[in-house]
Design a protein around this motif. Structure first.
Motif, PDB file in Angstrom:
ATOM      1  N   MET A  54       1.143  -1.622   0.026  1.00  0.00           N
ATOM      2  CA  MET A  54       0.431   0.043  -0.131  1.00  0.00           C
ATOM      3  C   MET A  54       1.106   1.333   0.166  1.00  0.00           C
ATOM      4  N   LYS A  55       0.537   2.207  -0.571  1.00  0.00           N
ATOM      5  CA  LYS A  55       1.358   3.673  -1.144  1.00  0.00           C
ATOM      6  C   LYS A  55       1.124   4.527   0.608  1.00  0.00           C
ATOM      7  N   GLU A  56       1.974   4.804   0.031  1.00  0.00           N
ATOM      8  CA  GLU A  56       1.647   6.394   1.901  1.00  0.00           C
ATOM      9  C   GLU A  56       1.513   7.472   1.343  1.00  0.00           C
ATOM     10  N   TYR A  57       1.381   8.225   1.698  1.00  0.00           N
ATOM     11  CA  TYR A  57       1.635   9.395   1.724  1.00  0.00           C
ATOM     12  C   TYR A  57       1.368  10.134   2.870  1.00  0.00           C
ATOM     13  N   ASP A  58       1.874  11.375   2.768  1.00  0.00           N
ATOM     14  CA  ASP A  58       1.677  12.338   3.567  1.00  0.00           C
ATOM     15  C   ASP A  58       0.306  13.076   3.621  1.00  0.00           C
ATOM     16  N   ILE A  59      -0.177  13.546   2.633  1.00  0.00           N
ATOM     17  CA  ILE A  59      -1.193  14.145   2.562  1.00  0.00           C
ATOM     18  C   ILE A  59      -2.506  13.811   1.381  1.00  0.00           C
ATOM     19  N   VAL A  60      -3.369  13.331   0.832  1.00  0.00           N
ATOM     20  CA  VAL A  60      -3.826  13.233   0.092  1.00  0.00           C
ATOM     21  C   VAL A  60      -5.043  13.886   0.532  1.00  0.00           C
ATOM     22  N   ILE A  61      -5.300  14.275  -0.814  1.00  0.00           N
ATOM     23  CA  ILE A  61      -6.150  15.040  -0.721  1.00  0.00           C
ATOM     24  C   ILE A  61      -8.011  14.615  -2.176  1.00  0.00           C
ATOM     25  N   ILE A  62      -8.832  14.668  -1.452  1.00  0.00           N
ATOM     26  CA  ILE A  62      -9.734  13.989  -2.543  1.00  0.00           C
ATOM     27  C   ILE A  62     -10.094  15.332  -3.330  1.00  0.00           C
ATOM     28  N   GLY A  63      -9.868  15.318  -4.597  1.00  0.00           N
ATOM     29  CA  GLY A  63     -10.446  16.868  -4.916  1.00  0.00           C
ATOM     30  C   GLY A  63     -10.065  17.028  -5.642  1.00  0.00           C
ATOM     31  N   GLY A  64      -9.709  18.009  -7.148  1.00  0.00           N
ATOM     32  CA  GLY A  64      -8.665  19.286  -7.575  1.00  0.00           C
ATOM     33  C   GLY A  64      -9.428  19.853  -8.085  1.00  0.00           C
ATOM     34  N   GLY A  65     -10.579  20.427  -7.022  1.00  0.00           N
ATOM     35  CA  GLY A  65     -11.327  21.489  -8.029  1.00  0.00           C
ATOM     36  C   GLY A  65     -11.191  22.598  -7.044  1.00  0.00           C
ATOM     37  N   PRO A  66     -11.144  23.796  -6.097  1.00  0.00           N
ATOM     38  CA  PRO A  66     -11.194  25.171  -6.018  1.00  0.00           C
ATOM     39  C   PRO A  66     -10.494  24.922  -4.430  1.00  0.00           C
ATOM     40  N   ALA A  67     -10.702  24.089  -3.725  1.00  0.00           N
ATOM     41  CA  ALA A  67     -10.732  23.520  -2.390  1.00  0.00           C
ATOM     42  C   ALA A  67      -9.500  22.455  -2.252  1.00  0.00           C
ATOM     43  N   GLY A  68      -9.977  22.012  -3.668  1.00  0.00           N
ATOM     44  CA  GLY A  68      -8.505  20.709  -2.972  1.00  0.00           C
ATOM     45  C   GLY A  68      -6.583  21.517  -3.720  1.00  0.00           C
ATOM     46  N   LEU A  69      -7.051  22.563  -4.528  1.00  0.00           N
ATOM     47  CA  LEU A  69      -6.209  22.809  -5.074  1.00  0.00           C
ATOM     48  C   LEU A  69      -5.524  24.045  -4.225  1.00  0.00           C
ATOM     49  N   ALA A  70      -6.214  24.990  -3.320  1.00  0.00           N
ATOM     50  CA  ALA A  70      -5.835  25.794  -2.167  1.00  0.00           C
ATOM     51  C   ALA A  70      -5.065  24.823  -1.756  1.00  0.00           C
ATOM     52  N   ALA A  71      -6.155  23.703  -0.697  1.00  0.00           N
ATOM     53  CA  ALA A  71      -5.179  23.032   0.325  1.00  0.00           C
ATOM     54  C   ALA A  71      -4.038  22.465  -0.305  1.00  0.00           C
ATOM     55  N   ALA A  72      -3.604  21.775  -1.386  1.00  0.00           N
ATOM     56  CA  ALA A  72      -2.387  21.069  -1.796  1.00  0.00           C
ATOM     57  C   ALA A  72      -1.497  22.473  -1.742  1.00  0.00           C
ATOM     58  N   ILE A  73      -2.024  23.451  -2.033  1.00  0.00           N
ATOM     59  CA  ILE A  73      -0.196  24.762  -2.304  1.00  0.00           C
ATOM     60  C   ILE A  73      -0.403  25.008  -0.905  1.00  0.00           C
ATOM     61  N   SER A  74      -1.549  25.214   0.134  1.00  0.00           N
ATOM     62  CA  SER A  74      -0.787  25.320   1.107  1.00  0.00           C
ATOM     63  C   SER A  74      -0.010  24.432   2.070  1.00  0.00           C
ATOM     64  N   ALA A  75      -0.614  23.388   1.696  1.00  0.00           N
ATOM     65  CA  ALA A  75       0.054  22.223   2.568  1.00  0.00           C
ATOM     66  C   ALA A  75       1.832  22.219   1.570  1.00  0.00           C
ATOM     67  N   ARG A  76       1.638  21.967   0.655  1.00  0.00           N
ATOM     68  CA  ARG A  76       2.971  22.396  -0.081  1.00  0.00           C
ATOM     69  C   ARG A  76       4.221  23.848   1.098  1.00  0.00           C
ATOM     70  N   GLU A  77       3.299  24.466   1.116  1.00  0.00           N
ATOM     71  CA  GLU A  77       4.105  25.980   1.449  1.00  0.00           C
ATOM     72  C   GLU A  77       4.581  25.471   2.912  1.00  0.00           C
ATOM     73  N   GLU A  78       3.762  24.959   3.966  1.00  0.00           N
ATOM     74  CA  GLU A  78       4.041  24.361   4.563  1.00  0.00           C
ATOM     75  C   GLU A  78       5.376  23.263   4.675  1.00  0.00           C
ATOM     76  N   GLU A  79       5.887  23.181   4.245  1.00  0.00           N
ATOM     77  CA  GLU A  79       7.020  22.077   4.020  1.00  0.00           C
ATOM     78  C   GLU A  79       6.358  20.141   3.217  1.00  0.00           C
ATOM     79  N   ILE A  80       5.940  20.323   3.198  1.00  0.00           N
ATOM     80  CA  ILE A  80       4.928  18.797   3.538  1.00  0.00           C
ATOM     81  C   ILE A  80       4.999  18.318   1.608  1.00  0.00           C
ATOM     82  N   GLU A  81       6.073  17.399   1.480  1.00  0.00           N
ATOM     83  CA  GLU A  81       6.653  17.205  -0.023  1.00  0.00           C
ATOM     84  C   GLU A  81       5.431  15.896  -0.229  1.00  0.00           C
ATOM     85  N   ASN A  82       5.229  15.195   0.492  1.00  0.00           N
ATOM     86  CA  ASN A  82       4.192  13.975   0.268  1.00  0.00           C
ATOM     87  C   ASN A  82       2.522  13.607  -0.494  1.00  0.00           C
TER      88      ASN A  82
END
Lengths: 122, 479, 420
Positions: free
Chosen positions: C1-29
Motif C-alpha cells: 500500500m502506497k503511503e502519503y503524508d497528505i491525500v487531497i480528495i478533489g482537484g477543484g478550487p478547494a483541493g488545489l488551495a489546500a494542496a498549495i498551502s500544505a506544500r508551502e508548509e513544506e510537506i513534500e509527499n
C-alpha cells in the motif's frame, strides 16, 4: 428628460434607484443609500458597459471549445453585435490563455482573448 | 415468412420469445419503441408476488402460483437480480385481522406455501420501522423483488442469442389474415408470419381487435411511485402492503433489488396509453398512504418519481389463448398484476399452445445461459483489479452515484440488442439512476453513445423519437 | 500500500488551495486525486467573469481563476492523478481509488483533506410532477453542454430557481441563441447575487417571477411546456394562478448539496444544517487528521472564500503531519441561533485562535436593519448592525482571542440575528 429605474448591484441591498437623465447626463439620483449607488447610477445611465464571455470552436484541439472574453468591458448595447461578430469564428489549437482571438472587436479598441489553454489533439 | 411473430417486447413478449427460442422456429419480435422493456415492464412495483391475492380458479391465481417458483432458476440462468425478501400485508385493527385470514385462506386455496399471520411483537421485530398503529400481518415468505427491465433485457438478449430476431422501432399498423398466414404491416415493412402472439401490453386490445371480432378493451390504469435514496433503502426489509381494496393491492413500501426504497402505486384509470406523467395529487396520495404503513417516510430523500400503466382488461382476468375466430392468433393480453410474477408461467402456457399447433422440433444447441454485464460496484477489490487489467475502461467511473464504469456502458452498447439511447444505457447499467439523477454522467454518456454509434451528438436521444438531448450548436440560431 | 503524508480528495478550487498551502508548509509527499480529466473542478465550466475580486482584487473568469492555482500546483510539482475516482475511504485514512492506468489503488494517508465539492439538487428532490421526457436538466448540466461541448440543450427555456448558476445560464443560453422565457423562484426573494439578477436577467429582459414555481411538466418526447403557479407565504400553491408556459426545456437551479458520500463511508458525522461534516476551527473533522473544506463542507457563494477556507485546511493538515498540531484550551460548541441556519466551524478550541477565527454562516431569511449578535453563553460579546442580510450571501464574523480573555468556562457560543 428621461426617468430610468435601476437596481444597484453594489451590495445585496439592491437599492431601487431612480435616475433623471437629460441630454445624456445625470441630473438627479434618488433611492440610493451610499456613494456606490450614485457611481453606479451615473455609469449605467451614461456609459453602461459589460465584459462579454462566450465560447468558440477549436480546430484540432484536445477539447471542442475554448472560452473567451472581451479583455475589458465594452458598451452594453454592443453585446449582441459582439456575439454576432464571433459567430463562426474558429480557433486553431493550441490555444493559450490570454492569446488574442479577435483584435479590436467592433472597433471598440478591446480584444477578445482566450481564457484557457487548449492543447492540440494528440 | 416467420413461423411466429410476437408483438411487444415487454416481460411477457420476451419471456415467450425466450421460451420459444428452444425450438426450431423462425421467430420475430416487433417492438414499437427503440428498446425492449419500455412499457408497463419499465415502471411497476417490481414485486414477485407470493400468490394469495388472486381469486382462486382464475388464470391470475394459477399462473402466479406457477410463476413465482420459476424465478430462482430463471434468475440463475439469465443472471438478473432477484431476491426473496418476503412480503407482509399489514392491518391496523383487530377487526381487520379477518381480512388477513381471508387472504390466508385464499392463498391456501391457490396452493401458496409459506403463509402465516404474525402479530405485533414478532412483526415489529421483523420490521421495526412500521407505524405504531400496525396490529398484525400476513407474512408471505416466498414473495420477492426483481429488476423487471433488467430481467426483460436478459430474456431478450438470451432469445436473440438463440436466434430470435428483434425488430425495434416497428409499430404495428395493421394485421391482415390471409389463407394460412398473417400479414403484419409495420411502419417499416410488411411481415408474413404463420402465427401471431399478441403481447402488446396496453395496446393488446388494438392488436386483438385488428384480427378478432371478439373485441377486448384495455383501460390503462396509472400508478405513481416515489423512489428514495439508497441511504434509506433498508427502512423495510420485506415488501409492505396494506389490506387490498377494490382498486388493487394498494400502496406498498418496499426495498428495491438495487437498494433504494420504493413507495407506490396509486391507481387512476386514464385514457391516454402513453401518459406516464406523474401528478401532484398522485404523489401526495402515495406518500400519505405510505406514512400509515411506515413511520417517518423520509420525503427529503426522494430522488425521483415515476408512473407506469397497468394493462388492465375489462374482463378482470388474463386473456391467454388462441382467439376463437382467428386461428394461430394467440393472445397474451390483459396482463396486469400479477403479470410480472406470472410471466414465466404465461410463457410456458403459450409454449404449450405452440407445441399443440405447430409441433416444432427442439433445438439441440439452445443455450439457456446469459451472462450479465459485470457490475463494478458488486465486485470485490481483487475482482476489480483483475477486470481493470483485462479491460482498462473498467477503471473509468462515469456514473459516480451508482459507481458505473465506462466498461459497463460500452458493453451495454455493444451487446446484442445494445443500448442506443440514454435511457437504454440507464436500464442496462444504472447510469443516472442515483442521487444526482444523471446530472454528472449524462454528458459523458451522450459522448460515449455518439462515439460508439458514430452518430452526431445532436442525434443522441433520451429514449428515441424526438427526445434529443442536444438541439443545435452554440450560436447556430444567432442571426 | 502506497503511503502519503497528505491525500487531497478533489482537484477543484478547494483541493488545489489546500494542496498549495500544505506544500508551502513544506510537506513534500502530497497527492491530489481528481475524478475529472483535468484539475480545476467546476470552475472549468464557469466561463463567466466575476471570480477573484477578494483574493486577487481583479475580476477573472472561472477558467482563469482555476489556472492561477493549477499553474502553481504544477510549479510546486505537487503530484496529482486525473480520471481517478475515490470509491472508498475509512477511519484509518485508507483510501481506495480507481483509474485506468493504476487500476485499483489503495493508499494510506497520514492526513486527508476532503474537497469533493457539491452537486445540484435534481428534480426528484422537489418531486415536481409531470412528464419525464427530454429537456429537463439542471443548470450545471446545461452549463457543461453549452460551455464545454458547445451545444444547446434547448431553444426555449424556463428556469426554475434563481440560484446563481440558473441566472448565469439564462444569460449564457440567450447569448448562444436560445430564448429564455422566464425564471421562476419559489421564495419571495432570489438567492442569487444582485449583480447576476441585473446583468443576467434585466440586461436581456428576462422576467424573474418571485413566489412562483413549476407545478407540472408537459410533453411526450420533449418538453412542450410547464405549468407555473404562484405560491403563498407558506409556499403553498395558490389555486387559480396556474398558467401554462410554452417551452422546450426546463432548467433547474434549485440548490446545491455537499457531496459527502465518502465522508459517510468513514462514518463522519454530517451536519443536518450544512449537509457537510462538522469541523472545528482548523477544518478538522471528528477523525484526527481528516480535514474538509470548500463546498463539501458547506455551499459557498464565492470561490474566493473557498480558497481562503481551504488554505486554512491545507495548512492545518500540514501541521498535523509535522506533529506541530496542538489544540489548546477548551472545546466550545458554536450554535446557530435565531435567524441563523448554520455555522462553520461548529466547535472552537479557545486556546487555538491565533489572530482570530473566521466563523462563516448563513442567515435563514432576508433581514433588513438587524443585528448579528454573538453570545458567549448568555453574555452578548458582539453586536453588529447589518443593513441587509440574505440567505444567498455567506456572512463571516471573526472570533478574536481577546473575546476569551478573562472568560473561562464558556459552554456555548451562539450566533443569532436580533432586532436590536
Amino acid at each position: 428628460m428621461i426617468k430610468k429605474e435601476l437596481i444597484c448591484i453594489g451590495c445585496p441591498l439592491g437599492c431601487s434607484l431612480e435616475v433623471l437623465v437629460e441630454n445624456g447626463s445625470v441630473i438627479k439620483i434618488s433611492g440610493h443609500s451610499c456613494k456606490k449607488g450614485e457611481d453606479y447610477a451615473v455609469k449605467e445611465c451614461t456609459n453602461p458597459t459589460r465584459i462579454i464571455t462566450t465560447t468558440l470552436e477549436v480546430i484540432n484541439g484536445a477539447e471542442a471549445m475554448v472560452s473567451v472574453k472581451t479583455e475589458r468591458d465594452i458598451p452594453k448595447d454592443k453585446i449582441y453585435e459582439c456575439i454576432r461578430a464571433l459567430k463562426g469564428v474558429k480557433v486553431e489549437a493550441p490555444v493559450e490563455a490570454g492569446q488574442v482571438i479577435v483584435e479590436n472587436i467592433l472597433n471598440t479598441g478591446v480584444n477578445v482573448i482566450a481564457t484557457k489553454n487548449v492543447a492540440r489533439k494528440a | 415468412m416467420f413461423d411466429i411473430t410476437i408483438i411487444g417486447s415487454g416481460v411477457v413478449g420476451c419471456s415467450i420469445a425466450r421460451e420459444l427460442a428452444r425450438y426450431k422456429l423462425d421467430i420475430c419480435v416487433l417492438e414499437k419503441e427503440s428498446d425492449v422493456a419500455c412499457g408497463t415492464t419499465r415502471a411497476n412495483s417490481a414485486i414477485i408476488h407470493a400468490g394469495y391475492d388472486a381469486k382462486p380458479g382464475t388464470l391470475k391465481a394459477k399462473l402466479n402460483a406457477l410463476g413465482n417458483p420459476m424465478y430462482d432458476k430463471l434468475a440463475e440462468e439469465l443472471e438478473f437480480p432477484f431476491r426473496r425478501n418476503g412480503s407482509i400485508v399489514i392491518c391496523f385493527s383487530h377487526e381487520e385481522i379477518k381480512g388477513l385470514e381471508k387472504l390466508l385462506d385464499q392463498g391456501r386455496k391457490n396452493g401458496i406455501p409459506g403463509l402465516r399471520i404474525i402479530y405485533k411483537d414478532e412483526l415489529m421485530k421483523m420490521e421495526p420501522n412500521l407505524s405504531d398503529e400496525v396490529v398484525a400481518a400476513l407474512y408471505a415468505e416466498t414473495a420477492g423483488i426483481v429488476c423487471p427491465y433488467e430481467m426483460t433485457i436478459a430474456l431478450a438478449e438470451n432469445a436473440a442469442e438463440n436466434g430470435v430476431e428483434f425488430k425495434l422501432n416497428s409499430r404495428v399498423l395493421n394485421i391482415v389474415k390471409k389463407e394460412n398466414f398473417y400479414e403484419i404491416e409495420t411502419i417499416n415493412e410488411v411481415i408474413k408470419t404463420k402465427m401471431v402472439i399478441n403481447a402488446a401490453g396496453v395496446y393488446a386490445d388494438e392488436i386483438n381487435n385488428m384480427v378478432s371480432k371478439n373485441k377486448i378493451k384495455i383501460i390503462p390504469r396509472r400508478g405513481e411511485y416515489c423512489v428514495f435514496d439508497k441511504s434509506v433503502g433498508d427502512m423495510v426489509k420485506t415488501t409492505v402492503f396494506q389490506l387490498p381494496t377494490a382498486l388493487g393491492k394498494g400502496i406498498l413500501v418496499a426495498p428495491t433489488i438495487d437498494g433504494n426504497l420504493l413507495v407506490g402505486p396509486n391507481a387512476v384509470d386514464v385514457e391516454d396509453k402513453e401518459d406516464v406523467s406523474t401528478t401532484r395529487e398522485g404523489l401526495n396520495e402515495v406518500l400519505r398512504v405510505a406514512k400509515r404503513s411506515v413511520k417517518c417516510i423520509p420525503t427529503d430523500k426522494i430522488i425521483t418519481s415515476f408512473a407506469g400503466l397497468r394493462a388492465r382488461c375489462t374482463k378482470e382476468d388474463f386473456i391467454i389463448g388462441e382467439a376463437d375466430d382467428a386461428e394461430n392468433f394467440i393472445n397474451a393480453a390483459g396482463i396486469e398484476s400479477p403479470g410480472l410474477t406470472s410471466a414465466p408461467a404465461i410463457a410456458r402456457m403459450v409454449e404449450g399452445i405452440v407445441i399443440q399447433k405447430l409441433n416444432p422440433e427442439m433445438k439441440k444447441d439452445f443455450n439457456p445461459i446469459r451472462k450479465a454485464i459485470k457490475k463494478f460496484r458488486e465486485l470485490t477489490n481483487d475482482e476489480r483489479r483483475e477486470i481493470i487489467k483485462e479491460n482498462p475502461s473498467y477503471g473509468k467511473i462515469v456514473c459516480r452515484c451508482e459507481t458505473v464504469t465506462e466498461g459497463e456502458v460500452l458493453e451495454a452498447i455493444r451487446r446484442p440488442l445494445g443500448a442506443r439511447t440514454l435511457d437504454a444505457v440507464k436500464r442496462r447499467t444504472r447510469c443516472g439512476m442515483g442521487r444526482c439523477q444523471s446530472g454528472f454522467c449524462s454528458t459523458r454518456i451522450v459522448d460515449i453513445l455518439s462515439r460508439e454509434l458514430n452518430e452526431p451528438i445532436t442525434d443522441i436521444t433520451k429514449f428515441g423519437g424526438h427526445s434529443n438531448i442536444l438541439v443545435e450548436k452554440n450560436k447556430e440560431g444567432i442571426n | 500500500m502506497k503511503e502519503y503524508d497528505i491525500v487531497i480528495i478533489g482537484g477543484g478550487p478547494a483541493g488545489l488551495a489546500a494542496a498549495i498551502s500544505a506544500r508551502e508548509e513544506e510537506i513534500e509527499n502530497i497527492l491530489i486525486l481528481e475524478r475529472e480529466d483535468k484539475l480545476g473542478g467546476i470552475l472549468n465550466q464557469c466561463i463567466h467573469n466575476g471570480f477573484g475580486l477578494h483574493i486577487f482584487k481583479e475580476e477573472l473568469t472561472g477558467p482563469e481563476y482555476a489556472k492561477r492555482f493549477i499553474d502553481k500546483v504544477l510549479k510546486l510539482n505537487i503530484p496529482y492523478k486525473l480520471n481517478t475516482m475515490v470509491i472508498d475511504f475509512n477511519r484509518d485514512k485508507i483510501i481506495t481509488a480507481v483509474n485506468e492506468e493504476d487500476g485499483l489503488l489503495e493508499i494510506k494517508a497520514k492526513a486527508v483533506v476532503l474537497a469533493m465539492g457539491c452537486r445540484e439538487r435534481p428534480r426528484g428532490a422537489l418531486n415536481i410532477p409531470g412528464s419525464r421526457c427530454a429537456g429537463i436538466l439542471t443548470a450545471g448540466t446545461a452549463q457543461k453542454y453549452v460551455n464545454i461541448k458547445g451545444y444547446l440543450p434547448g431553444k426555449k427555456i424556463v428556469v426554475l430557481g434563481s440560484g446563481d448558476i440558473g441566472l448565469i445560464m439564462a444569460r449564457r443560453m440567450t447569448l448562444e441563441g436560445a430564448k429564455v422565457v422566464e425564471v421562476d423562484e419559489l421564495l419571495p426573494y432570489s438567492s442569487g447575487l444582485k449583480r447576476n439578477i441585473v446583468q443576467c436577467l434585466n440586461d436581456y429582459n428576462i422576467p424573474l417571477k418571485l413566489s412562483h414555481t413549476v407545478v407540472d411538466i408537459k410533453g411526450k418526447e420533449r418538453v412542450e411546456g410547464v405549468t407555473v403557479a404562484q405560491v403563498d407565504e407558506n409556499r403553498n400553491i395558490i389555486p387559480g394562478t396556474e398558467e401554462f408556459v410554452s417551452c422546450d426545456t426546463l432548467l433547474l437551479s434549485v440548490g446545491l448539496i455537499p457531496e459527502n458520500e465518502l465522508t459517510r463511508k468513514a462514518n463522519i458525522e454530517i451536519s443536518g444544517n450544512t449537509g457537510g461534516p462538522m469541523v472545528d476551527e482548523t477544518m478538522e473533522t471528528e477523525i484526527p487528521g481528516v480535514f474538509a473544506c470548500g463546498n463539501v463542507l458547506h455551499v459557498h457563494d464565492l470561490v474566493d472564500f473557498v480558497t481562503m477556507e481551504s488554505m486554512e485546511a491545507g495548512k492545518n493538515a500540514a501541521r498535523y503531519v509535522k506533529g506541530m498540531y496542538e489544540k489548546k484550551g477548551e472545546v466550545v460548541e458554536l450554535t446557530a441561533g435565531e435567524g441563523v441556519r448554520y455555522t462553520v466551524p461548529v466547535w472552537v478550541h479557545t486556546g487555538n485562535l491565533g489572530d482570530g477565527v473566521d466563523v462563516r454562516f448563513r442567515v435563514s431569511n432576508v433581514y433588513r436593519d438587524k443585528y448579528i449578535s454573538v453570545y458567549f453563553d448568555d453574555v452578548r460579546i458582539m453586536h453588529l448592525k447589518k443593513r441587509i442580510l440574505t440567505p444567498g450571501e455567506m456572512e463571516t464574523i471573526r472570533l478574536k482571542p481577546a473575546f476569551f480573555k478573562d472568560r473561562t468556562d464558556i459552554r456555548k457560543i451562539t450566533i443569532k440575528v436580533e432586532g436590536e
